[in-house]
Design a protein around this motif. Structure first.
Motif, PDB file in Angstrom:
ATOM      1  N   GLY A  19       1.010  -1.296   0.099  1.00 55.58           N
ATOM      2  CA  GLY A  19      -0.060  -0.078  -0.005  1.00 55.58           C
ATOM      3  C   GLY A  19       0.869   1.319   0.155  1.00 55.58           C
ATOM      4  N   PHE A  20       0.160   2.161  -0.273  1.00 54.74           N
ATOM      5  CA  PHE A  20       0.784   3.682   0.132  1.00 54.74           C
ATOM      6  C   PHE A  20      -0.148   4.785   0.531  1.00 54.74           C
ATOM      7  N   SER A  21       0.544   5.992   1.110  1.00 54.82           N
ATOM      8  CA  SER A  21      -0.276   6.705   1.681  1.00 54.82           C
ATOM      9  C   SER A  21       0.371   8.169   1.385  1.00 54.82           C
ATOM     10  N   PHE A  22      -0.543   9.035   0.900  1.00 53.47           N
ATOM     11  CA  PHE A  22      -0.333  10.412   0.705  1.00 53.47           C
ATOM     12  C   PHE A  22      -0.423  11.341   1.729  1.00 53.47           C
ATOM     13  N   GLY A  23       0.230  12.215   1.986  1.00 55.49           N
ATOM     14  CA  GLY A  23      -0.176  13.399   3.018  1.00 55.49           C
ATOM     15  C   GLY A  23      -0.759  14.354   2.187  1.00 55.49           C
ATOM     16  N   ILE A  24      -1.969  14.701   2.205  1.00 55.14           N
ATOM     17  CA  ILE A  24      -2.693  15.601   1.465  1.00 55.14           C
ATOM     18  C   ILE A  24      -2.209  17.058   1.698  1.00 55.14           C
ATOM     19  N   GLU A  25      -1.931  17.427   3.087  1.00 54.76           N
ATOM     20  CA  GLU A  25      -1.551  18.638   3.260  1.00 54.76           C
ATOM     21  C   GLU A  25      -0.078  19.091   2.555  1.00 54.76           C
ATOM     22  N   ARG A  26       0.789  18.190   2.599  1.00 51.79           N
ATOM     23  CA  ARG A  26       1.972  18.132   1.735  1.00 51.79           C
ATOM     24  C   ARG A  26       1.809  18.438   0.072  1.00 51.79           C
ATOM     25  N   VAL A  27       0.889  17.527  -0.271  1.00 52.10           N
ATOM     26  CA  VAL A  27       0.439  17.630  -1.749  1.00 52.10           C
ATOM     27  C   VAL A  27       0.055  18.874  -2.173  1.00 52.10           C
ATOM     28  N   VAL A  28      -1.287  19.451  -1.533  1.00 49.82           N
ATOM     29  CA  VAL A  28      -1.669  20.810  -1.564  1.00 49.82           C
ATOM     30  C   VAL A  28      -0.587  21.767  -1.708  1.00 49.82           C
ATOM     31  N   SER A  29       0.486  21.762  -0.718  1.00 50.14           N
ATOM     32  CA  SER A  29       1.342  22.776  -0.515  1.00 50.14           C
ATOM     33  C   SER A  29       2.472  22.795  -1.732  1.00 50.14           C
ATOM     34  N   VAL A  30       2.908  21.626  -2.389  1.00 55.37           N
ATOM     35  CA  VAL A  30       3.555  21.894  -3.393  1.00 55.37           C
ATOM     36  C   VAL A  30       2.881  22.305  -4.744  1.00 55.37           C
ATOM     37  N   LEU A  31       1.422  21.854  -4.586  1.00 53.80           N
ATOM     38  CA  LEU A  31       0.749  22.309  -5.736  1.00 53.80           C
ATOM     39  C   LEU A  31       0.520  23.734  -5.684  1.00 53.80           C
ATOM     40  N   LYS A  32       0.318  24.474  -4.429  1.00 58.51           N
ATOM     41  CA  LYS A  32       0.038  25.987  -4.413  1.00 58.51           C
ATOM     42  C   LYS A  32       1.570  26.458  -4.818  1.00 58.51           C
ATOM     43  N   ASP A  33       2.501  26.104  -4.241  1.00 60.14           N
ATOM     44  CA  ASP A  33       3.902  26.470  -4.721  1.00 60.14           C
ATOM     45  C   ASP A  33       4.085  26.829  -6.209  1.00 60.14           C
ATOM     46  N   ASP A  34       3.732  25.776  -6.885  1.00 55.82           N
ATOM     47  CA  ASP A  34       4.049  25.589  -8.062  1.00 55.82           C
ATOM     48  C   ASP A  34       2.816  26.362  -9.026  1.00 55.82           C
ATOM     49  N   GLU A  35       1.892  27.096  -8.542  1.00 51.86           N
ATOM     50  CA  GLU A  35       0.721  27.514  -9.035  1.00 51.86           C
ATOM     51  C   GLU A  35      -0.024  26.702  -9.808  1.00 51.86           C
ATOM     52  N   LEU A  36      -0.254  25.316  -9.423  1.00 51.77           N
ATOM     53  CA  LEU A  36      -0.951  24.317 -10.170  1.00 51.77           C
ATOM     54  C   LEU A  36      -2.384  24.266  -9.610  1.00 51.77           C
ATOM     55  N   LEU A  37      -2.720  25.416  -8.606  1.00 48.36           N
ATOM     56  CA  LEU A  37      -4.164  25.242  -8.422  1.00 48.36           C
ATOM     57  C   LEU A  37      -5.039  26.263  -9.055  1.00 48.36           C
ATOM     58  N   GLU A  38      -4.033  27.380  -9.830  1.00 46.63           N
ATOM     59  CA  GLU A  38      -4.768  28.295 -10.508  1.00 46.63           C
ATOM     60  C   GLU A  38      -6.079  27.997 -11.233  1.00 46.63           C
ATOM     61  N   ASN A  39      -6.073  26.622 -11.882  1.00 42.78           N
ATOM     62  CA  ASN A  39      -6.937  26.670 -12.894  1.00 42.78           C
ATOM     63  C   ASN A  39      -8.254  25.901 -12.011  1.00 42.78           C
ATOM     64  N   ILE A  40      -8.452  25.791 -10.819  1.00 42.77           N
ATOM     65  CA  ILE A  40      -9.531  25.377 -10.066  1.00 42.77           C
ATOM     66  C   ILE A  40     -10.436  26.504 -10.229  1.00 42.77           C
ATOM     67  N   LYS A  41     -11.487  26.154 -10.758  1.00 43.32           N
ATOM     68  CA  LYS A  41     -12.613  27.182 -10.913  1.00 43.32           C
ATOM     69  C   LYS A  41     -13.651  27.029  -9.809  1.00 43.32           C
ATOM     70  N   ASP A  42     -13.885  28.134  -9.088  1.00 44.04           N
ATOM     71  CA  ASP A  42     -15.170  28.220  -8.165  1.00 44.04           C
ATOM     72  C   ASP A  42     -16.183  29.127  -8.448  1.00 44.04           C
ATOM     73  N   GLU A  43     -16.506  29.217  -9.858  1.00 40.20           N
ATOM     74  CA  GLU A  43     -17.376  30.141 -10.270  1.00 40.20           C
ATOM     75  C   GLU A  43     -18.568  29.698 -10.365  1.00 40.20           C
ATOM     76  N   LEU A  44     -19.750  30.593 -10.487  1.00 39.76           N
ATOM     77  CA  LEU A  44     -21.157  30.199 -10.541  1.00 39.76           C
ATOM     78  C   LEU A  44     -21.213  29.935 -11.940  1.00 39.76           C
ATOM     79  N   ASP A  45     -22.526  29.179 -12.584  1.00 38.18           N
ATOM     80  CA  ASP A  45     -23.004  29.342 -13.734  1.00 38.18           C
ATOM     81  C   ASP A  45     -24.025  30.379 -13.924  1.00 38.18           C
ATOM     82  N   ALA A  46     -24.811  30.571 -12.697  1.00 39.77           N
ATOM     83  CA  ALA A  46     -25.915  31.533 -12.841  1.00 39.77           C
ATOM     84  C   ALA A  46     -26.115  32.070 -11.367  1.00 39.77           C
TER      85      ALA A  46
END
Ligand code: ATP
Ligand code: MG
Length: 431
Positions: free
Chosen positions: A306-333
């Motif tokens: 098995g394996f286990s990821f630490g979500i906090e660390r994954v989110v931290s590196v994604l944030k540093d590398d600006e890989l979260l920019e494309n997450i859209k939090d918009e409304l359709d209407a």
């Protein structure tokens, strides 16, 4: 009055950060589904003995990181510090292994608790996502599990993940290696940290996991496992490496990689990623093959990996590398009622668009002024404003305003979903 703060080592997750967690967790779950895994939810509370027997009494986790307490019934309860031992308890107790469908392929997600010194990438409550593949000893399961973890990291956009890999060999290899380490470290242990002195007594393999920089030179010169491997462990490891090459999964052999949990044998691995900012949060994930875990917990002797990821660390590196920019939090209407009399109609339209059309819709509920409603729509990133007043209620129509082009259209309420489908399809085509 003084405000109450969160407990040391815990953290609140909200706003954009919460969106990032959702995105990462959903992606991990969907890749696990692709690899034919099923979700499980073991409890957060387990008997202390699950981890003492499962994770092992020489591990750092059991020695000093567990939140253990007596409950009102005088039971020794532990907040899970990891999932694997609890899942194995679940598999044994419910006889999930008694199936023709072995190996069992299970994934999990949730908080775990470790009493560690809080620092960058290290919390006392954090989240793990991971998998267990239980029931077959084949090296191919190790390969499949590593391939899945690698797919998850690359699908998140992380280029240049390093997979550190090693083998701990079978029992015989490990016993011989332990003896060799014991006689080597006997010469140096008096100069090493207090923790290593305890590790020396309990399990000298653990010393290789030490993170104190002053101890590093002693560890770097220690005997390596490779010289103590049995023929069958050597062969098994080389098959794993060969398969990774065929699948074009890059790896680095790290002979000091032993992992902090006592249950591992044969293949062990860690996933590392250096963000562009160069910040090192520690491994983003780790895992390995285990032999005796299930029998330690009273079940049959089935191996697993098995394996286990630490979500906090994954989110931290994604944030540093600006890989979260494309997450859209918009409304359709955003639905805007023009007065009290159109509130209920506005709500009906919102529910209709969400339930029948699958659109993400919010509705203004406090009858504020038109200008204020447009401002809100734009803060919320809405693509369309749906304006409804007395006339629209009477006609059973809706005014759709494109908030980018300012174009306006009136449609009958029963045509609303079809109209939205057209608008969204054509905007997709333009992209
Ligand atoms: P480390 O060597 O960094 O202490 P570990 O070997 O104790 O990690 P595992 O038990 O393998 O970690 O847990 C799997 C993953 O969980 C780690 O690779 C890491 O990403 C994450 N993790 C471990 N401890 C913490 C913590 N205290 N805070 C946040 N994430 C953690
Ligand atoms: Mg640790």
């Amino acid at each position: 009055m003084e405000i109450i703060k969160n407990v040391k080592g815990t953290h609140d997750i909200y706003g954009e950060e919460n969106n990032a967690y959702e995105m990462v967790e959903n992606l991990m779950k969907s890749v696990a589904e692709l690899y034919a895994y099923h979700g499980v939810r073991p409890p957060v509370l387990e008997s202390n003995s699950v981890f003492v027997r499962g994770v092992g009494s020489s591990s750092d986790i059991v020695r000093k990181e567990m939140y253990t307490f007596k409950d009102h019934g005088d039971r020794d309860i532990t907040l899970r510090p990891e999932f694997t031992a609890g899942i194995m308890r679940m598999v044994v107790q419910n006889k999930l292994y008694a199936t023709n469908e072995l190996p069992l392929k299970l994934y999990y997600l949730g908080p775990v608790f470790r009493y560690e010194r809080p620092q960058l990438g290290r919390y006392r409550q954090f989240n793990q996502f991971g998998v267990e593949c239980i029931g077959h000893a084949s090296y191919m399961q190790d390969v499949d599990v590593i391939a899945m973890a690698y797919t998850i990291l690359t699908s998140l956009g992380l280029d240049g993940v390093t997979i550190k890999i090693n083998t701990l060999g079978d029992d015989e290899s490990r016993n011989n290696y332990r003896e060799a380490l014991k006689s080597y470290f006997a010469k140096h242990i008096r100069n090493m940290c207090e923790d290593c002195k305890t590790r020396f007594e309990l399990n000298p393999l653990r010393i290789l996991d030490c993170k104190v920089p002053e101890d590093r030179p002693y560890i770097d010169n220690a005997p390596v496992i490779n010289d103590y491997l049995s023929e069958s462990s050597k062969e098994r490891f080389s098959k794993v490496l060969n398969a990774l090459e065929t699948l074009q999964i890059p790896y680095e052999i790290d002979s000091s990689l032993v992992r902090g949990l006592d249950y591992y044998s044969e293949t062990v691995f860690e996933f590392h990623y250096k963000s562009k900012k160069g910040i090192d949060y520690g491994a983003v994930g780790a895992g390995g093959h285990y032999g005796k875990l299930m029998s330690e917990l009273g079940g049959p002797d089935y191996p697993g990996v098995g394996f286990s990821f630490g979500i906090e660390r994954v989110v931290s590196v994604l944030k540093d590398d600006e890989l979260l920019e494309n997450i859209k939090d918009e409304l359709d209407a955003y639905v805007m009622p023009l007065g009290e009399e159109s509130n209920l109609y506005a709500e009906e339209i919102a529910v209709f668009l969400r339930n029948s059309g699958g659109y993400r819709v919010d509705v203004c509920a406090d009858n504020c002024k038109m200008g204020a409603m447009f401002k809100r729509a734009s803060t919320k990133g809405a693509k369309y404003a749906l304006i409804v007043g007395e006339t629209e209620v009477n006609e059973q129509t809706v005014v759709i305003k494109d908030l980018q082009t300012q174009e306006q259209n009136k449609v009958k309420v029963e045509e609303l979903v079809t109209k939205f489908d057209e608008l969204f399809n054509s905007s997709k085509e333009e992209e």
